[in-house]
Every structure is written in structure tokens, then in C-alpha cells.
Scaffold this active site. Structure first.
Site, mmCIF file in Angstrom:
data_model
loop_
_atom_site.group_PDB
_atom_site.id
_atom_site.type_symbol
_atom_site.label_atom_id
_atom_site.label_comp_id
_atom_site.label_asym_id
_atom_site.label_seq_id
_atom_site.Cartn_x
_atom_site.Cartn_y
_atom_site.Cartn_z
ATOM 1 N N ILE A 33 0.838 -1.207 0.000
ATOM 2 C CA ILE A 33 0.000 0.000 0.000
ATOM 3 C C ILE A 33 0.870 1.253 0.000
ATOM 4 C CG2 ILE A 33 -1.824 1.266 1.215
ATOM 5 C CD1 ILE A 33 -2.762 -1.503 2.321
ATOM 6 N N ASP B 154 10.813 2.248 6.559
ATOM 7 C CA ASP B 154 10.360 0.857 6.660
ATOM 8 C C ASP B 154 11.458 0.090 7.385
ATOM 9 O OD1 ASP B 154 8.153 -1.009 4.880
ATOM 10 O OD2 ASP B 154 9.847 -2.053 5.790
ATOM 11 N N ALA C 36 -4.311 2.245 7.960
ATOM 12 C CA ALA C 36 -3.738 0.934 8.319
ATOM 13 C C ALA C 36 -4.542 0.313 9.466
ATOM 14 C CB ALA C 36 -2.262 1.085 8.661
ATOM 15 N N ASP D 29 -9.272 6.129 8.388
ATOM 16 C CA ASP D 29 -10.225 5.106 7.916
ATOM 17 C C ASP D 29 -10.400 4.018 8.970
ATOM 18 O OD1 ASP D 29 -11.894 3.817 5.951
ATOM 19 O OD2 ASP D 29 -10.261 2.390 5.609
ATOM 20 N N GLU E 213 -14.000 0.047 16.519
ATOM 21 C CA GLU E 213 -14.865 0.309 15.353
ATOM 22 C C GLU E 213 -16.177 -0.425 15.543
ATOM 23 O OE1 GLU E 213 -12.611 -0.875 11.910
ATOM 24 O OE2 GLU E 213 -11.001 0.532 12.342
ATOM 25 N N HIS F 258 -13.784 2.322 7.785
ATOM 26 C CA HIS F 258 -12.945 1.188 7.384
ATOM 27 C C HIS F 258 -13.330 0.700 5.972
ATOM 28 C CE1 HIS F 258 -10.291 -2.166 9.227
ATOM 29 N NE2 HIS F 258 -10.141 -2.143 7.909
ATOM 30 N N GLY G 225 -11.248 1.098 3.291
ATOM 31 C CA GLY G 225 -10.035 1.039 2.453
ATOM 32 C C GLY G 225 -10.096 -0.019 1.363
#
Ligand SMILES: NC(=O)c1ccc[n+]([C@@H]2O[C@H](COP(=O)([O-])OP(=O)(O)OC[C@H]3O[C@@H](n4cnc5c(N)ncnc54)[C@H](O)[C@@H]3O)[C@@H](O)[C@H]2O)c1
Length: 324
Positions: free
Chosen positions: A157, A176, A236, A261, A266, A284, A286
Site C-alpha cells: 500500500i 520501513d 492501516a 479510515d 470500530e 474502514h 479502504g
């Protein structure tokens, strides 16, 4: 192959396209779908999983209690990429492989991350709502063009977002745990430390898994490092951000805004975050596109077919299960 029971709790599995359900039924499996307007809790799922030989799970809570209740489970096929909702250690201890569906939704999530960035920069949802209710005021925005984009997590992503950022002539700094020299050339990005990404980003976007190590990675100390005009985007996992610290950072104008998102709970329990004008929240979504759900459905179904055939699963995220 045998009359196995496949329990599907992933709500959008096969939603637009019956091929994934058909392929399971063609193998002689009985497919039971459970719908709802939110992912299932552990207690709900523990009751449903008792007769299941395979589980295709969305963001439902697949914890040790569920795995214990699923005495017949031979595979847990996670529909999606993140596996933070599955107790991998408990599954491994029971000899159950857990798979996911990498390579199926990264373009959808990258589209959304980029869309959220543009929406937050121009406060598009607030302006739309204002006009809808009869207003015509304007909101002063900020440009995305040629700004610095910080990406934490340069996997599928993160790379998708960098690809899109090239079209906006952005300077892209990435962090990363795995350095990839080829990616620097291929995507025109620069690898730097996590702190440097956080300090320099005008837009900071998160694309790492939520693990015990990354939980609350963005907390008060990181908000203090960020530019006052910065906007944080998270597609994420909610657990990556300390939400209390985010609320404080927005209120004290340590950062300019956020677009999320994903949340730690949730749907959200805490209304405080929802009431902040410069925080955009989506539910959520995505990976919730026609393209992604079709691809995720097929791959989740294929994982179940291979798992019930007793094959060694290439996409097992707990490959140590095969060492027993
Ligand atoms: N909003 C949604 O609907 C949605 C959909 C798909 C995925 N996701 C989330 O997005 C995450 C990323 O997905 P992806 O497909 O790009 O995964 P990926 O595995 O391709 O990439 C993750 C990257 O994060 C890096 N990483 C891991 N730990 C790190 C750390 N501590 N610091 C820096 N980098 C680290 C890895 O090296 C890897 O390059 C998933 O784990 C999932 O939680 C959300």
C-alpha cells in the site's frame, strides 16, 4: 473432497460476484454466511464457529476463545491483509493455519489514502456539508502539489501511495524496517529514519501492520515532532495511533488535521474524535471496492479449498504451524 462446513463472517465476501461461493459449493462444501452491520465479537463468533471446518473471517475478533470453540477448524482464512484480529499463537498451538489475501486490495487502499489526503487538505467534506445545508462560506485549504509526503511502511500500500504521489510532484520520504535500494530508484523516494519522516512530512501516512511493537507508534512525542501544518492519514490500523494524544494534538494545534479510515474501536466508542472539525473519519472502507472484494473473495475461497485439502499453504501467516 468431503462435506465440510465453511463459516463466512466476512460481510462483503462474494457480495458482487457469486464465483467465490460457487467454487466452495462445487467442492461439496456447505457455506454458511453470517451478516450484520459490524464485525463479530469473540463471544458471538465462539457460538457460531462450533461446527465449522473452515472460517472466512473479516475484521471479527478471532481470539483464543473462538479458536478453542472451533474444535473442527482446519483453516482460518482471513479475508483481508491485517491479521491483528486473529490470535495467531492460539491458532498455531492448535495446528490451524491462518491465511490472508495479500495483493488483492492495495490499490483500493492507496486510492483511499490519497483521496483522504486531498479531502483533508481542502476540507472537502466540511465544505460539501456546509453547502448542502444552505451555506456558501469557504475554507482556506493547503496544496498537496510538491509538498513532502511521509510514508511509514513501504509495502504494497505504501508503494501504491508513492506511485500516486509522483503525479503530484511530491517529495516522498519513507521509513520501513526493510531498506530497499531498488525501491528508492523505482519510486523516486528517499528512505530515512522514522523520526525524520515524522519531522519533515506535510502529510504523514501510515501503512504498517498493528503489532505489539507498533501499537501506539504515533503518540504525544511524535505529535510534538510533527509540523504544525501537518496532516496525519491512517488507513492501516487504529491501534497505531494513541487517540487521546491525537485529540490533544488537534486541540492544541500541534498538527493541522487527520483523516482516519480505521479506529482503535470500530465503530467508535469515543465521540470526542468525531466532534473535531478537522478530523475526517471513514468507516474502514479502504479495501471496500468492487475490484478488491472480488479479488479478496476468490483468494480467501482458494485458501480454504487448499487448506481443507490438507495442502501446505503458501499464504499461511503462521508457517510455523507446519513444523509440528
Ligand atoms: N483500511 C483498510 O481497509 C485496510 C486494507 C488493507 C490493509 N490495511 C492495513 O494496511 C497494512 C499494510 O498493508 P500492506 O498490504 O501494505 O502490507 P505489506 O505487508 O505489504 O506492508 C507492510 C510494510 O510495513 C513494514 N513494517 C512492518 N513493521 C514496521 C515497523 N515497525 N516500522 C516500519 N515499517 C514496518 C513492512 O516491512 C512492510 O514493508 C496492513 O497491515 C493492514 O493492517 C488496511
Amino acid at each position: 473432497m468431503g462435506n465440510f462446513n465453511v463459516l463466512v463472517t466476512a460481510r462483503s465476501f462474494g457480495k458482487n460476484d457469486s464465483r467465490a461461493v460457487n467454487i466452495l459449493e462445487q467442492h461439496g462444501f456447505t457455506v454458511t454466511r453470517v451478516g450484520g452491520d459490524r464485525p463479530l465479537t469473540s463471544a458471538e463468533l465462539a457460538l457460531l464457529v462450533v461446527e465449522a471446518d473452515a472460517l472466512i473471517a473479516g475484521n471479527d475478533q478471532v481470539d483464543a476463545e473462538v479458536i478453542e470453540a472451533g474444535k473442527k477448524l482446519k483453516i482460518i482464512s482471513r479475508y483481508g491483509v491485517g491479521v491483528d484480529n486473529v490470535d495467531l499463537a492460539a491458532a498455531t498451538a492448535k495446528g490451524i493455519p491462518v491465511t490472508n489475501t495479500p495483493g488483492t486490495n492495495e490499490q483500493s487502499v492507496a486510492d483511499l489514502a490519497f483521496g483522504l489526503m486531498l479531502a483533508a487538505a481542502r476540507q472537502i467534506p466540511t465544505v460539501v456539508e456546509h453547502v448542502r445545508t444552505g451555506g456558501w462560506d469557504r475554507r482556506l485549504g493547503t496544496e498537496v502539489w510538491r509538498k513532502t509526503l511521509g510514508i511509514i511502511g513501504f509495502g504494497k500500500i505504501g508503494r501504491g501511495v508513492a506511485h500516486r504521489a509522483a503525479g503530484f510532484d511530491m517529495r516522498v520520504l519513507v521509513h520501513d524496517v526493510c531498506y530497499d535500494a531498488n525501491a528508492e530508484n523505482d519510486f523516486g523516494v528517499t528512505f530515512v529514519s522514522r523520526e525524520e519522516v515524522i519531522r519533515q512530512a506535510d502529510f504523514l501516512t501510515l501503512h504498517i501492520p498493528c503489532t505489539p511493537e507498533t501499537r501506539n507508534m504515533i503518540c504525544a512525542a511524535q505529535f510534538e515532532m510533527m509540523k504544525p501544518g501537518a496532516i496525519l492519514i491512517n488507513t492501516a490500523r487504529g491501534g497505531l495511533i494513541d487517540e487521546k494524544a491525537l485529540i490533544d494534538a488537534i486541540r492544541s494545534k500541534s498538527i493541522a488535521g487527520a483523516a482516519l479510515d480505521v479506529l482503535d474501536h470500530e465503530p467508535p466508542k469515543n465521540r470526542e474524535l468525531l466532534e473535531l472539525d478537522n478530523v475526517l473519519i471513514t468507516s474502514h472502507i479502504g479495501g471496500y471496492t468492487t475490484e478488491a472484494i472480488n479479488a479478496m473473495s476468490m483468494l480467501a475461497a482458494e485458501n480454504v479449498i487448499q487448506g481443507l485439502a490438507g495442502s501446505c499453504l503458501e499464504l499461511a501467516v503462521n508457517p510455523e504451524v507446519y513444523r509440528f
